[in-house]
Write an enzyme that holds these catalytic residues in place. Structure first.
Site, PDB file in Angstrom:
ATOM      1  N   GLN A  31       6.817   2.536 -11.377  1.00  0.00           N
ATOM      2  CA  GLN A  31       7.747   2.570 -10.242  1.00  0.00           C
ATOM      3  C   GLN A  31       9.155   2.807 -10.808  1.00  0.00           C
ATOM      4  O   GLN A  31       9.420   2.478 -11.964  1.00  0.00           O
ATOM      5  CB  GLN A  31       7.713   1.221  -9.493  1.00  0.00           C
ATOM      6  N   ASP A  87       8.677 -10.833  -8.701  1.00  0.00           N
ATOM      7  CA  ASP A  87      10.020 -11.424  -8.868  1.00  0.00           C
ATOM      8  C   ASP A  87       9.965 -12.946  -8.918  1.00  0.00           C
ATOM      9  O   ASP A  87      10.961 -13.601  -9.205  1.00  0.00           O
ATOM     10  CB  ASP A  87      10.918 -10.972  -7.721  1.00  0.00           C
ATOM     11  N   GLU A 107      -0.138  -9.062 -10.110  1.00  0.00           N
ATOM     12  CA  GLU A 107       1.043  -8.210 -10.037  1.00  0.00           C
ATOM     13  C   GLU A 107       0.751  -6.969 -10.872  1.00  0.00           C
ATOM     14  O   GLU A 107       0.370  -7.071 -12.043  1.00  0.00           O
ATOM     15  CB  GLU A 107       2.279  -8.941 -10.571  1.00  0.00           C
ATOM     16  N   ASP A 157       2.815 -10.117  -1.067  1.00  0.00           N
ATOM     17  CA  ASP A 157       4.258  -9.831  -1.164  1.00  0.00           C
ATOM     18  C   ASP A 157       4.406  -8.530  -1.943  1.00  0.00           C
ATOM     19  O   ASP A 157       4.743  -8.520  -3.118  1.00  0.00           O
ATOM     20  CB  ASP A 157       4.936 -10.998  -1.896  1.00  0.00           C
ATOM     21  N   PRO A 164       2.239   2.376  -5.692  1.00  0.00           N
ATOM     22  CA  PRO A 164       0.996   1.689  -6.051  1.00  0.00           C
ATOM     23  C   PRO A 164       0.456   0.776  -4.955  1.00  0.00           C
ATOM     24  O   PRO A 164      -0.693   0.349  -5.020  1.00  0.00           O
ATOM     25  CB  PRO A 164       1.390   0.868  -7.283  1.00  0.00           C
TER      26      PRO A 164
HETATM   27  N1  SAM Z   1      10.242  -8.260  -0.677  1.00  0.00           N
HETATM   28  C1  SAM Z   1       9.773  -7.042  -1.045  1.00  0.00           C
HETATM   29  C2  SAM Z   1       9.488  -6.230   0.148  1.00  0.00           C
HETATM   30  O1  SAM Z   1       9.487  -6.792   1.232  1.00  0.00           O
HETATM   31  O2  SAM Z   1       9.323  -5.046   0.077  1.00  0.00           O
HETATM   32  C3  SAM Z   1       8.607  -7.129  -2.023  1.00  0.00           C
HETATM   33  C4  SAM Z   1       9.075  -7.551  -3.294  1.00  0.00           C
HETATM   34  S1  SAM Z   1       7.940  -7.685  -4.611  1.00  0.00           S
HETATM   35  C5  SAM Z   1       9.020  -7.269  -5.885  1.00  0.00           C
HETATM   36  C6  SAM Z   1       6.838  -6.319  -4.523  1.00  0.00           C
HETATM   37  C7  SAM Z   1       5.860  -6.294  -5.680  1.00  0.00           C
HETATM   38  O3  SAM Z   1       4.617  -5.650  -5.314  1.00  0.00           O
HETATM   39  C8  SAM Z   1       6.383  -5.487  -6.904  1.00  0.00           C
HETATM   40  O4  SAM Z   1       6.531  -6.370  -7.982  1.00  0.00           O
HETATM   41  C9  SAM Z   1       5.290  -4.437  -7.145  1.00  0.00           C
HETATM   42  O5  SAM Z   1       5.085  -4.163  -8.504  1.00  0.00           O
HETATM   43  C10 SAM Z   1       4.082  -5.131  -6.523  1.00  0.00           C
HETATM   44  N2  SAM Z   1       2.962  -4.239  -6.207  1.00  0.00           N
HETATM   45  C11 SAM Z   1       3.009  -2.995  -5.652  1.00  0.00           C
HETATM   46  N3  SAM Z   1       1.766  -2.475  -5.541  1.00  0.00           N
HETATM   47  C12 SAM Z   1       0.906  -3.410  -6.046  1.00  0.00           C
HETATM   48  C13 SAM Z   1      -0.517  -3.464  -6.221  1.00  0.00           C
HETATM   49  N4  SAM Z   1      -1.299  -2.434  -5.842  1.00  0.00           N
HETATM   50  N5  SAM Z   1      -1.063  -4.585  -6.748  1.00  0.00           N
HETATM   51  C14 SAM Z   1      -0.270  -5.641  -7.132  1.00  0.00           C
HETATM   52  N6  SAM Z   1       1.092  -5.642  -7.019  1.00  0.00           N
HETATM   53  C15 SAM Z   1       1.665  -4.547  -6.472  1.00  0.00           C
END
Ligand code: SAM
Length: 284
Positions: A31, A87, A107, A157, A164
């Site tokens: 990302q 996070d 994650e 979350d 991804p």
């Molecule tokens: N608050 C934010 C929002 O509302 O958009 C979300 C924040 S959090 C940082 C999102 C997390 O989802 C990221 O760390 C990202 O790497 C993770 N993520 C994305 N796709 C994923 C997947 N297929 N499996 C696990 N984690 C994933």
């Protein structure tokens, strides 16, 4: 740090949010990760051009995505699965709930975790907690390898379904969540900003054909500039406005449930339903 400039969060071709920032970090792997500093919002975290959270108001999002589903459980949660959440904000709120025995997290991007540990460590939960098991794996993949009826709470979350996270807004994903959830368990997932990105809530509505109880909640997180939607699902009927578990945060309190589950007509139209049909488990 590079000196101040205006960075634009592109919402649509002709519209965005502009921030006067200093660039703290930028790298593009799985990302595109950017960390900016801004006087109003403090340090904030951006993935693939979309603001994920800011120091100033992240607690609103992290409290609601944690306490709202937990408030609907008959008894306090013991086993919890976090999908995404690199996070560490959800873990922080979970660790304030007494009685939790196990927290498993999937994650996909280790870089998110490492960067948040470096730049947002004050916002992060405690990953040295022996109850916590963090795996850097795709959420759907990890879920498929999880036991059946294993979790009281599943908190998704994740980012919006652009990179991804696409697999996390699929019928297969919701069927796997249903399999892994305990009979009294509750699942929640962020469904983006219906005013800007209505297609995400529509995608997430696939879950309503899987869960006998399904509902939608909303919260205003100022840094997103619009109301954010959450979808919730359970195997048994829940009364969302009558919280059974009581939690208080800086933002969340039990009296908020009624407001968070009361939706505007625009959202009702979006999901093509009238209030009374929703809890009949109508397949939309
Ligand atoms: N608050 C934010 C929002 O509302 O958009 C979300 C924040 S959090 C940082 C999102 C997390 O989802 C990221 O760390 C990202 O790497 C993770 N993520 C994305 N796709 C994923 C997947 N297929 N499996 C696990 N984690 C994933």
């Amino acid at each position: 740090m590079t000196g101040y400039f205006f960075w634009r969060e592109k919402i649509h071709q002709d519209f965005g949010h502009a921030y006067k920032v200093e660039l703290v970090f930028e790298e593009h792997n799985l990302q595109k990760v950017q960390i900016f500093k801004n006087q109003t919002w403090g340090y904030f975290f951006v993935l693939d051009g979309i603001v994920q959270f800011t120091e100033r108001d992240e607690y609103i999002y992290h409290e609601v995505i944690t306490y709202l589903p937990a408030s609907l459980l008959k008894k306090a949660p013991e086993t919890v699965l976090i999908i995404g959440g690199g996070d560490g904000g959800v873990l922080r709120e979970l660790q304030k709930i007494p009685g939790i025995k196990k927290i498993l997290q999937f994650e996909i991007d280790r870089i998110v975790f490492d960067l948040c540990r470096k730049y947002f460590f004050r916002l992060m939960g405690d990953y040295s907690d022996p109850r916590v098991e963090l795996n850097f794996v795709d959420g759907l993949q990890g879920l498929k390898e999880s036991d059946t009826d294993a979790f009281d709470l599943i908190i998704v979350d994740c980012t919006d379904p652009v990179g991804p996270a696409k697999s996390l807004y699929s019928l297969e994903f919701y069927q796997e969540i249903h399999r892994a959830l305990k009979p009294d368990g509750v699942f929640i997932q962020q469904a983006s900003l219906p005013a800007y990105f209505p297609h995400v809530l529509k995608l997430a509505l696939q879950a309503s054909s899987v869960f006998p109880w399904f509902d939608i909640a909303r919260v205003y997180v100022p840094c997103y500039g619009e109301e954010l939607a959450f979808i919730l699902g359970a195997k048994e009927k829940k009364d969302p406005t009558n919280p059974l578990q009581v939690y208080y945060g800086k933002y969340y309190h039990p009296g908020l449930n009624k407001a968070l589950f009361t939706l505007p007509q625009t959202w009702l139209n979006l999901v093509e339903r009238r209030d009374s049909e929703l809890n009949k488990g109508t397949v939309l």
